[in-house]
Write a protein that holds these residues in place. Structure first.
Motif, short mmCIF file in Angstrom:
data_model
loop_
_atom_site.label_atom_id
_atom_site.label_comp_id
_atom_site.label_asym_id
_atom_site.label_seq_id
_atom_site.Cartn_x
_atom_site.Cartn_y
_atom_site.Cartn_z
N SER A 1 -4.96 19.05 -27.33
CA SER A 1 -4.91 19.17 -25.89
C SER A 1 -4.18 20.43 -25.50
CB SER A 1 -4.17 17.93 -25.33
OG SER A 1 -3.89 18.10 -23.97
N SER A 2 -4.63 21.06 -24.44
CA SER A 2 -3.95 22.27 -23.99
C SER A 2 -2.94 21.93 -22.93
CB SER A 2 -4.98 23.25 -23.43
OG SER A 2 -5.63 22.70 -22.31
N GLY A 3 -1.95 22.81 -22.78
CA GLY A 3 -0.93 22.61 -21.77
C GLY A 3 0.05 21.55 -22.15
N SER A 4 0.85 21.10 -21.18
CA SER A 4 1.85 20.08 -21.43
C SER A 4 1.86 19.12 -20.28
CB SER A 4 3.23 20.73 -21.60
OG SER A 4 3.62 21.33 -20.38
N SER A 5 2.53 18.01 -20.48
CA SER A 5 2.59 17.01 -19.44
C SER A 5 3.93 16.33 -19.48
CB SER A 5 1.48 15.97 -19.64
OG SER A 5 1.65 15.32 -20.86
N SER A 6 4.21 15.56 -18.45
CA SER A 6 5.44 14.79 -18.40
C SER A 6 5.05 13.34 -18.19
CB SER A 6 6.32 15.27 -17.25
OG SER A 6 7.46 14.47 -17.13
N SER A 7 5.59 12.44 -19.00
CA SER A 7 5.19 11.05 -18.89
C SER A 7 6.39 10.16 -18.64
CB SER A 7 4.48 10.60 -20.17
OG SER A 7 5.32 10.74 -21.28
N SER A 8 6.18 9.14 -17.86
CA SER A 8 7.15 8.12 -17.54
C SER A 8 8.32 8.61 -16.70
CB SER A 8 7.69 7.45 -18.82
OG SER A 8 6.71 6.65 -19.38
N SER A 9 8.29 9.82 -16.27
CA SER A 9 9.25 10.29 -15.28
C SER A 9 8.74 11.59 -14.69
CB SER A 9 10.63 10.52 -15.91
OG SER A 9 10.65 11.67 -16.69
N SER A 10 9.20 11.94 -13.56
CA SER A 10 8.75 13.17 -12.93
C SER A 10 9.49 14.36 -13.51
CB SER A 10 8.98 13.11 -11.42
OG SER A 10 10.37 13.13 -11.14
N ASN A 11 8.99 15.55 -13.23
CA ASN A 11 9.62 16.76 -13.74
C ASN A 11 10.77 17.21 -12.89
OD1 ASN A 11 8.50 17.56 -16.20
ND2 ASN A 11 6.66 18.33 -15.21
N GLY A 12 11.05 16.55 -11.82
CA GLY A 12 12.14 16.97 -10.95
C GLY A 12 13.14 15.86 -10.75
N GLY A 13 14.41 16.22 -10.59
CA GLY A 13 15.44 15.25 -10.28
C GLY A 13 15.93 14.49 -11.48
N SER A 14 16.86 13.58 -11.23
CA SER A 14 17.46 12.80 -12.30
C SER A 14 16.50 11.75 -12.81
CB SER A 14 18.74 12.12 -11.77
OG SER A 14 19.27 11.26 -12.75
N ILE B 1 14.97 9.59 -21.94
CA ILE B 1 14.84 10.32 -23.20
C ILE B 1 13.87 11.48 -22.98
CG2 ILE B 1 14.05 10.20 -25.59
CD1 ILE B 1 14.85 7.21 -25.57
N GLY B 2 14.26 12.65 -23.42
CA GLY B 2 13.38 13.81 -23.34
C GLY B 2 12.68 14.04 -24.67
N LEU B 3 11.45 14.52 -24.63
CA LEU B 3 10.68 14.81 -25.83
C LEU B 3 10.06 16.19 -25.69
CD1 LEU B 3 9.24 14.12 -28.51
CD2 LEU B 3 7.48 12.95 -27.16
N THR C 1 12.71 5.66 -19.78
CA THR C 1 11.73 6.64 -19.34
C THR C 1 11.70 7.79 -20.33
OG1 THR C 1 13.36 7.83 -17.99
CG2 THR C 1 12.08 6.11 -16.90
N VAL C 2 10.53 8.39 -20.48
CA VAL C 2 10.36 9.52 -21.40
C VAL C 2 9.81 10.70 -20.61
CG1 VAL C 2 9.26 10.38 -23.48
CG2 VAL C 2 9.94 7.97 -23.34
N ILE D 1 18.06 19.08 -19.25
CA ILE D 1 19.48 18.96 -18.89
C ILE D 1 19.60 18.70 -17.40
CG2 ILE D 1 21.67 20.22 -18.72
CD1 ILE D 1 20.84 21.75 -21.27
N THR D 2 18.85 19.43 -16.60
CA THR D 2 18.88 19.27 -15.15
C THR D 2 18.43 17.87 -14.74
OG1 THR D 2 18.45 21.64 -14.82
CG2 THR D 2 18.01 20.17 -12.97
N LYS D 3 17.42 17.37 -15.42
CA LYS D 3 16.93 16.02 -15.12
C LYS D 3 17.97 14.95 -15.43
CE LYS D 3 12.02 16.74 -16.10
NZ LYS D 3 10.92 16.29 -16.97
N GLY D 4 18.83 15.24 -16.38
CA GLY D 4 19.85 14.27 -16.76
C GLY D 4 19.44 13.33 -17.87
N VAL D 5 18.56 13.79 -18.77
CA VAL D 5 18.21 12.91 -19.89
C VAL D 5 19.46 12.65 -20.73
CG1 VAL D 5 15.85 13.78 -19.96
CG2 VAL D 5 17.56 14.80 -21.47
N LYS D 6 19.50 11.51 -21.37
CA LYS D 6 20.66 11.13 -22.17
C LYS D 6 20.47 11.45 -23.65
CE LYS D 6 22.17 9.53 -18.31
NZ LYS D 6 23.08 10.38 -17.53
#
Length: 374
Positions: free
Chosen positions: A35-48, A54-56, A86-87, A107-112
């Motif tokens: 697959s091309s590009g990237s995506s964010s799953s189970s949480s938005s790309n902005g905010g906490s 968990i970030g991946l 959330t991931v 880091i900005t999102k606040g992943v643990k």
């Protein structure tokens, strides 16, 4: 085994996670393109992202495994172990600067907890340090990044190199002599695993064959094709006894160069990509390395959730590894398997990595029938 270009598309999306198995993954993709590009799953790309976040971050999408197997398997196991976790996901598409930006975003999102498969294991060190300074636990996935890592999950990568080297010697048979000229196309030096594959292969090959030409293919089929084309010109096509390729992606470019020059010699690979397995069926590639993705993904998810919940993860990380920066890290190192035409049925097909219908298309059907795969 089996990895780095493309642009990152950072979007906002919320995607529900579902349980999957390796077999399901094998059925999900219609071909061998990533697959091309990237995506964010189970949480938005902005905010906490909340307390159970968990970030991946994965390194590239030129190699099919990351989008097709690693990402969905890790996400599914995390969801199984922690239903309200959330991931957040991104893929660096082969760009280390982009991955550094993605770490800052996490880091900005606040992943643990942050799971990172580093595109550049050395260059990412400052980003890893920045994350840990904010109290984020970092798990190095597949490649051991430098910096303050909490845990590392991968394969015994030097052993993989040994398996590749032995597969080449076995295929050469009596032609494996100290005068037999071998071309070696290694992985990207920015990937610490590439050095381990190379070391393991040399351990097996040195003294038994002549490594007459060795270059990095940067995990790119186009670069590998160019390097082997140069090797053919330099050595002469009649003088090349075999080719070591560190992964299947590069082996594809190498196979094209060899075929164009009218050369048929043993060729290795890694990652058990569908295209690599099909080349093995018709004799354009000799062997690949099968690294079962689910055990690696599962162990990583278990460690990440344990770190998130403050639990002891040492029962999973049952050994240690030393990073390039000299840090000793709790680790889980998994075994891999050499795959040739003779054991495709009993390895990747048996485990459900691919179905017979996916493998045995068109020109490959008759070979599959002979091998009892269909």
């Amino acid at each position: 085994m089996n990895a780095m270009t493309r642009r990152i598309v950072v979007g906002t999306a919320i995607v529900s996670l579902s349980m999957i198995s390796v077999a399901a993954c094998g059925k999900a993709g219609g071909g061998d393109k990533a697959s091309s590009g990237s995506s964010s799953s189970s949480s938005s790309n902005g905010g906490s992202t909340g307390a159970k976040s968990i970030g991946l971050l994965l390194p590239e999408n030129a190699t099919t495994r990351y989008e097709k197997f690693d990402k969905p398997l890790i996400e599914a196991k995390i969801k199984e172990l922690c239903a309200d976790c959330t991931v957040s996901y991104d893929n660096a598409a082969g760009d280390p600067q982009k991955q550094a930006q993605q770490v800052n975003s996490m880091i900005t999102k606040g992943v643990k907890v942050l799971i990172v498969d580093a595109q550049d294991s050395v260059g990412i060190q400052s980003s890893i340090q920045a994350a840990t300074d904010k109290g984020i636990k970092v798990v190095a996935y597949d490649r051991l990044a430098q910096g303050p890592i909490s845990a590392y999950v991968s394969y015994d990568n030097e052993k993989i190199g040994e398996l590749q080297g032995q597969a080449l010697l076995t295929a050469l048979g009596p032609k494996a002599t100290p005068k037999s000229k071998i071309v070696m196309i290694d992985g990207d030096p920015a990937d610490p695993n590439a050095a381990l594959f190379k070391s393991g292969a040399h351990k097996v090959l040195d003294g038994k064959v002549d490594i007459a030409y060795e270059q990095s293919g940067l995990w790119k089929d186009t670069v590998a094709n160019q390097k082997v084309t140069a090797a053919i010109t330099q050595l002469g096509k009649a003088n090349i006894a075999g080719v070591y390729s560190a992964n299947d992606g590069m082996a594809g470019g190498i196979a094209t160069a060899l075929k164009g020059a009218g050369i048929s010699v043993p060729l290795t690979g890694q990652d058990a990509e569908l295209a690599g397995l099909q080349r093995i069926l018709v004799g354009q590639q000799t062997a690949t390395i099968y690294k079962a993705y689910k055990p690696e993904a599962d162990a990583t998810a278990e460690i990440a959730v344990d770190l998130l919940e403050g639990k002891d993860f040492k029962s999973v990380a049952d050994t240690t590894a030393t990073s390039g920066s000299g840090q000793t890290v709790p680790a889980k190192l998994l075994p891999a398997t050499s795959v040739t035409k003779d054991n495709i049925k009993d390895t990747v097909i048996k485990d459900g990595l691919y179905t017979p219908a996916q493998l045995c298309t068109g020109q490959y059907a008759s070979v599959c029938k002979t091998l009892g795969i269909q």
